[in-house]
Design a protein around this motif. Structure first.
Motif, short mmCIF file in Angstrom:
data_model
loop_
_atom_site.label_atom_id
_atom_site.label_comp_id
_atom_site.label_asym_id
_atom_site.label_seq_id
_atom_site.Cartn_x
_atom_site.Cartn_y
_atom_site.Cartn_z
N ARG A 166 -9.59 -11.12 25.29
CA ARG A 166 -10.98 -11.30 25.76
C ARG A 166 -11.16 -10.78 27.19
NH1 ARG A 166 -10.59 -16.53 23.20
NH2 ARG A 166 -10.30 -17.52 25.23
N GLY A 167 -10.05 -10.35 27.81
CA GLY A 167 -10.13 -9.79 29.17
C GLY A 167 -10.29 -10.86 30.24
N GLU A 168 -9.95 -12.10 29.91
CA GLU A 168 -10.10 -13.18 30.91
C GLU A 168 -8.91 -13.22 31.87
OE1 GLU A 168 -12.27 -16.04 27.62
OE2 GLU A 168 -10.47 -16.76 28.62
N VAL A 169 -7.78 -12.75 31.41
CA VAL A 169 -6.59 -12.69 32.27
C VAL A 169 -5.96 -11.31 32.12
CG1 VAL A 169 -6.00 -15.16 32.20
CG2 VAL A 169 -5.09 -13.63 30.47
N GLU A 170 -5.12 -10.97 33.09
CA GLU A 170 -4.40 -9.70 33.01
C GLU A 170 -2.97 -9.94 33.49
OE1 GLU A 170 -4.96 -6.30 35.91
OE2 GLU A 170 -6.12 -5.54 34.22
N ILE A 171 -2.01 -9.38 32.77
CA ILE A 171 -0.60 -9.48 33.22
C ILE A 171 -0.16 -8.07 33.61
CG2 ILE A 171 1.77 -10.09 32.61
CD1 ILE A 171 0.65 -11.88 30.39
N THR A 172 0.33 -7.91 34.84
CA THR A 172 0.86 -6.61 35.27
C THR A 172 2.36 -6.77 35.48
OG1 THR A 172 -1.21 -6.09 36.37
CG2 THR A 172 0.70 -4.79 37.02
N VAL A 173 3.13 -5.91 34.84
CA VAL A 173 4.58 -5.91 35.02
C VAL A 173 4.95 -4.67 35.82
CG1 VAL A 173 6.82 -5.86 33.84
CG2 VAL A 173 4.92 -7.08 32.81
N VAL A 174 5.57 -4.87 36.98
CA VAL A 174 5.95 -3.73 37.81
C VAL A 174 7.46 -3.58 37.75
CG1 VAL A 174 5.74 -2.65 40.08
CG2 VAL A 174 4.05 -4.34 39.35
N GLU A 175 7.92 -2.41 37.33
CA GLU A 175 9.35 -2.21 37.07
C GLU A 175 9.65 -0.71 37.16
OE1 GLU A 175 12.42 -4.01 35.90
OE2 GLU A 175 12.97 -1.92 36.17
N PRO A 176 10.64 -0.32 37.97
CA PRO A 176 10.92 1.12 38.11
C PRO A 176 11.47 1.77 36.84
CG PRO A 176 12.43 -0.18 39.47
CD PRO A 176 11.45 -1.13 38.89
N GLN A 177 12.14 0.97 35.99
CA GLN A 177 12.64 1.52 34.72
C GLN A 177 11.58 1.20 33.66
OE1 GLN A 177 15.50 3.01 34.83
NE2 GLN A 177 16.11 2.24 36.83
N SER A 178 11.53 1.98 32.61
CA SER A 178 10.55 1.68 31.56
C SER A 178 11.15 0.75 30.50
CB SER A 178 10.07 2.98 30.91
OG SER A 178 11.19 3.64 30.37
N TYR A 179 12.29 0.15 30.82
CA TYR A 179 12.96 -0.70 29.83
C TYR A 179 13.75 -1.81 30.51
CZ TYR A 179 16.54 2.61 31.35
OH TYR A 179 17.36 3.39 32.12
N LEU A 180 14.06 -2.85 29.73
CA LEU A 180 14.99 -3.90 30.18
C LEU A 180 16.40 -3.48 29.77
CD1 LEU A 180 14.95 -7.72 29.71
CD2 LEU A 180 16.62 -6.43 28.40
N THR A 181 17.37 -3.70 30.65
CA THR A 181 18.77 -3.43 30.30
C THR A 181 19.46 -4.75 30.03
OG1 THR A 181 18.80 -1.51 31.77
CG2 THR A 181 20.94 -2.39 31.09
#
Ligand SMILES: Cc1cc2nc3c(=O)[nH]c(=O)nc-3n(C[C@H](O)[C@H](O)[C@H](O)COP(=O)(O)OP(=O)(O)OC[C@H]3O[C@@H](n4cnc5c(N)ncnc54)[C@H](O)[C@@H]3O)c2cc1C
Length: 443
Positions: free
Chosen positions: A17-32
């Motif tokens: 609904r666009g009421e919240v936004e989660i931004t993930v900032v990470e230099p890699q495009s993946y989790l190791t």
């Protein structure tokens, strides 16, 4: 990623609904998934299967491929550097209401002569693959050379630091090399020399003393030369000089001498303890000046000093078991706080299960402790170790892929081919033009 994944689940409707936004900032495009890197180095798992792509796993989140450079919580702002390779950094300013800090830790380096030139790290997928290729190349070199000193140096493998990374990588690679030398007419397993150098009086500081002692006994049984209370003083000219007075040539030096909290934390106005981790309450909220929760800041994993009830309130040791459990609880607590304010009823304290630890020491070999205090070795410990990591891997897709790697590894013998040319994909093509490539690897 793990905290964002749980938040994404809990906030799905509000995200849509666009009421919240989660931004993930990470230099890699993946989790190791670090605990399986040693098996990548040994060739038991495909490198792509121990990384989890962020954008596919977090479709409802905004994933920014960038590095946070500064956080000013007083004004609820963070700055990130997002730039394509070769371009000057382009700072991006981000405003937030809730901040989740989890940048982990970085390797602890030391000003040892020769280390920067000849050392190899072991904390990324690239380093795991590079180390595997390097070890296999040393066997080829030892087999081909007529120089006994060069042969001896090629067959000597030194690991500095006996934490998870050092112990796991050494044990898995020793096991792989033992299999690989069966294919060489002029090298036997007894020709290989493995040295583990550790400055303190024990190995695996992140694990229980019993498991550590047990692992040490297993390594020594396999003729690994473990030197406790010993430091590497120099590696200049690929000659290892140790603080116990010994001196020998080695062409493989792996630096796994512990970690320190992410340096990013120093560029924030967040409360840090003497080791540089964020001071946290057991609820995973940062501690404010009044000793109560600092509104809007949460932390988990290696960067967070969270009291451990099993260690008389001393901070939790940096390990994956804590990191994943804290991430899940952190997300649940953030959801409660979003509903009812920062000091909402229902925010829960971190009460980890008793540590259930294990270390893989090669194919079919491991040591493990159960949460009830039981002790296992050999194949049963190995199965338990694999089951634990399979359960913890944060993606069903990756769990199936890793399981398939293990099944295939059980059906066929170990894969011991070196694909060092992958690191220089243009070398053959350039050779066609009569130009050479620069080998910048520390071999
Ligand atoms: C080789 C190796 C083997 C291990 N084996 C085990 C094991 O067997 N068992 C075990 O329990 N633990 C093991 N560990 C430790 C375990 O992996 C860590 O404790 C765990 O990964 C910590 O999780 P984390 O989320 O805090 O940090 P990480 O997993 O390191 O994640 C931190 C993330 O933050 C990102 N980041 C860093 N700085 C910034 C920034 N400025 N801006 C944006 N993003 C940033 C990083 O790129 C990284 O992706 C091992 C570690 C290593 C290196």
């Amino acid at each position: 990623m793990s905290a964002a994944l749980h938040l994404q689940r809990g906030l799905r409707e509000r995200l849509r609904r666009g009421e919240v936004e989660i931004t993930v900032v990470e230099p890699q495009s993946y989790l190791t998934y670090h605990p399986l890197l040693a098996e990548v180095a040994a060739g038991s798992i495909d490198p792509r299967h121990v990384v989890v792509p962020l954008r596919r796993t977090l479709p409802e989140c905004r994933v920014l491929t960038a590095r946070i450079t500064r956080i000013e919580h007083a004004t609820r702002r963070a700055w990130a550097d997002a730039a394509a390779p070769g371009e000057p950094p382009a700072p991006v300013e981000l405003d937030y209401d809730v901040l989740v800090v989890a940048p982990g830790s970085v390797s602890r380096t030391a000003p040892v002569p020769g280390l920067a030139e000849h050392g190899l790290g072991f904390s990324t997928v690239g380093e795991a693959v590079g180390l595997r290729n390097h070890v296999l190349e040393q066997l080829d070199l030892a087999s081909a050379t007529r120089d006994p000193a060069l042969r001896q140096a090629a067959l000597t493998f030194v690991f500095v630091g006996a934490g998870y990374a050092g112990v796991g990588a050494l044990a898995e690679l020793e096991d792989m090399a033992r299999t690989a030398v069966r294919g060489y007419h002029n090298i036997s397993p007894e020709d290989l020399r493995w040295v583990l150098v550790e400055a303190t009086d024990r190995i695996l500081a992140e694990e229980s003393p019993e498991l550590a002692a047990h692992t040490l006994a297993q390594l020594r049984d396999r003729s690994v030369d473990v030197r406790l209370r010993t430091r590497l003083e120099s590696a200049a000219g690929r000659v290892m000089v140790l603080s116990d007075g010994s001196r020998f040539a080695a062409r493989t030096l792996v630096w796994t001498a512990g970690v320190r909290p992410s340096p990013l934390l120093r560029d924030t106005d967040l409360p840090l303890d003497t080791t540089g981790r964020i001071r946290c309450l057991a609820t995973l909220q940062a501690v404010g000046p009044d000793g109560r929760a600092l509104p809007g800041v949460w932390a988990a994993g290696d960067c967070a000093a969270v009291p451990d009830p099993h260690a008389d309130g001393a901070p939790c040791v940096p390990n994956a078991q804590h990191a994943f459990a804290q991430a899940e609880l952190l997300a649940a607590n953030v959801l409660v706080a979003l509903e009812g304010g920062p000091r909402a009823e229902g925010i829960v304290e971190y009460r980890p299960d008793r540590p259930a630890c294990s270390t893989s020491l090669g194919l079919g070999r491991a040591v493990a402790h159960t949460s009830r205090g039981g002790r296992l070795t050999g194949r049963r410990a190995w199965w338990l170790h694999r089951a634990r990591h399979l359960r913890r891997l944060p993606s069903a897709d990756r769990r199936v892929r890793v399981l398939m790697d293990w099944v295939l590894g059980g059906l066929f013998s170990r894969e011991v081919v070196s694909l060092g040319t992958l690191e220089h994909p243009r070398s053959e093509f350039e050779a066609g033009f009569g130009t050479g490539v620069t080998d910048d690897r520390p071999t």
